[in-house]
Enzyme design. Structure first.
Site, short mmCIF file in Angstrom:
data_model
loop_
_atom_site.label_atom_id
_atom_site.label_comp_id
_atom_site.label_asym_id
_atom_site.label_seq_id
_atom_site.Cartn_x
_atom_site.Cartn_y
_atom_site.Cartn_z
N ARG A 86 -2.22 1.78 7.49
CA ARG A 86 -2.66 0.87 6.44
C ARG A 86 -4.11 1.19 6.11
NH1 ARG A 86 1.84 0.43 5.61
NH2 ARG A 86 3.16 -1.44 5.34
N GLU A 123 -5.29 -0.61 -2.41
CA GLU A 123 -4.22 -0.01 -3.20
C GLU A 123 -3.43 -1.08 -3.96
OE1 GLU A 123 -0.33 0.93 -0.78
OE2 GLU A 123 -2.02 1.85 0.29
N HIS A 182 0.57 6.59 -1.36
CA HIS A 182 1.50 5.91 -0.46
C HIS A 182 2.91 6.52 -0.55
CE1 HIS A 182 1.87 1.83 1.78
NE2 HIS A 182 2.73 2.71 2.29
#
Length: 306
Positions: free
Chosen positions: A232, A260, A278
């Site tokens: 993360r 994000e 991602h």
């Protein structure tokens, strides 16, 4: 007979072909992350992916919510305390994307060590070979922060590259189970960092892991080392890693970001930065397995929180 409903907040992010079993038992309602499309207070089941927040607002919208199905692994977008207080069950798809992410980690390390991120079309035209004088993975020291499903596969795959040693920091696993492996378990992250040429992060985001990698820890990195983050974004302080890329010549490979889907422009402009949106788990196989596993856990009553 009226079938119960499942409100799907991110339908475009979920492989509809994998929902056939769920569709046979439930009426699937396509919605959105803000819970505005096709909304009804009657919905008791919610299926989410990455950008839907399950918090107080979600329970205001869905007062009869009983189950949350997370197509994915991380649970940082779900307030587990609220879910527990309301006896709401949470299901995810742990382990389903482990191989995809581990392959991404290996591939991105090779990509960076061979300097392929510097490649442009003119390099082929000018035959600029020596711009890409890189280094090999063989003989390198590897540090793994967290040793769950993904990190264990990274370790297994990197053993085949003849890496010299593996350092692992994970206070929550049984070290005895890996006594026969070539692993040095460290008591702290600092020891791992000081001894590693390549560090890969595999921990969930929590109060404990927020900015786990900050300037103090980055100062301990070997000059020219590589840091990979597929966990993360907020596990790493981006402001500090931007500084460290300059002062320590660290290469930072990130598939996840603090804010994000927005990404800091100063991070993107950093010369030693390699970033992707991602996508570490974005394979056809993993996408199918994530939905399948989450659905099966839901239908078979295997929540992660109760």
């Amino acid at each position: 007979m009226i079938r119960p409903t499942v409100y799907i907040s991110e339908p475009s992010e979920i492989d509809s072909k994998s929902l056939s079993i769920l569709r046979s038992k439930y009426q699937l309602i396509e919605g959105d992350c803000e819970f505005k499309k096709n909304y009804s207070q009657a919905h008791s089941n919610l299926m989410i992916r990455t950008y839907t927040k399950v918090d107080e607002k979600a329970f205001e919208v869905f007062p009869n919510l009983q189950n949350v199905v997370r197509v994915g692994v991380g649970l940082d977008n779900i307030d587990l305390d609220i879910c527990k207080s309301k006896n709401v069950k949470v299901f995810n798809s742990a382990g389903s994307n482990a191989n995809a992410v581990s392959e991404y980690v290996i591939g991105s390390i090779i990509f960076s060590k061979r300097k392929l991120h510097l490649l442009c079309k003119n390099d082929l035209v000018s035959w600029n070979r020596f711009k890409f004088m890189g280094s090999e993975i063989k003989g390198k020291q590897i540090g793994l922060i967290g040793f769950g499903n993904i990190a264990q596969l990274v370790y297994k795959k990197l053993k085949g590259f003849d890496c010299e040693g593996f350092y692992v920091f994970d206070p929550y696993i049984s070290k005895e189970a890996y006594a026969a492996e070539n692993i040095i378990f460290t008591q702290n992250i600092d020891t791992l960092i000081k001894n590693s040429d390549i560090v890969s992060i595999h921990v969930p985001l929590s109060d404990e892991t927020y900015h786990l990698i900050d300037f103090d820890s980055l100062s301990s990195f070997k000059r020219g080392s590589v840091l990979v983050n597929t966990s993360r974004g907020a596990v790493v302080s981006e402001k500090d890693v931007i500084r460290a890329m300059v002062e320590k010549d660290i290469t930072y490979i990130a598939d996840v970001f603090e804010t994000e889907p927005k990404v800091r422009k100063s991070l993107v402009k950093s010369p030693n930065f390699i970033g992707t949106p991602h996508i570490a788990s974005m394979t056809k196989e993993a996408n199918f397995e994530m939905v399948k596993t989450a659905v099966n856990n839901f239908l078979e009553g295997r929540p992660v929180n109760l």
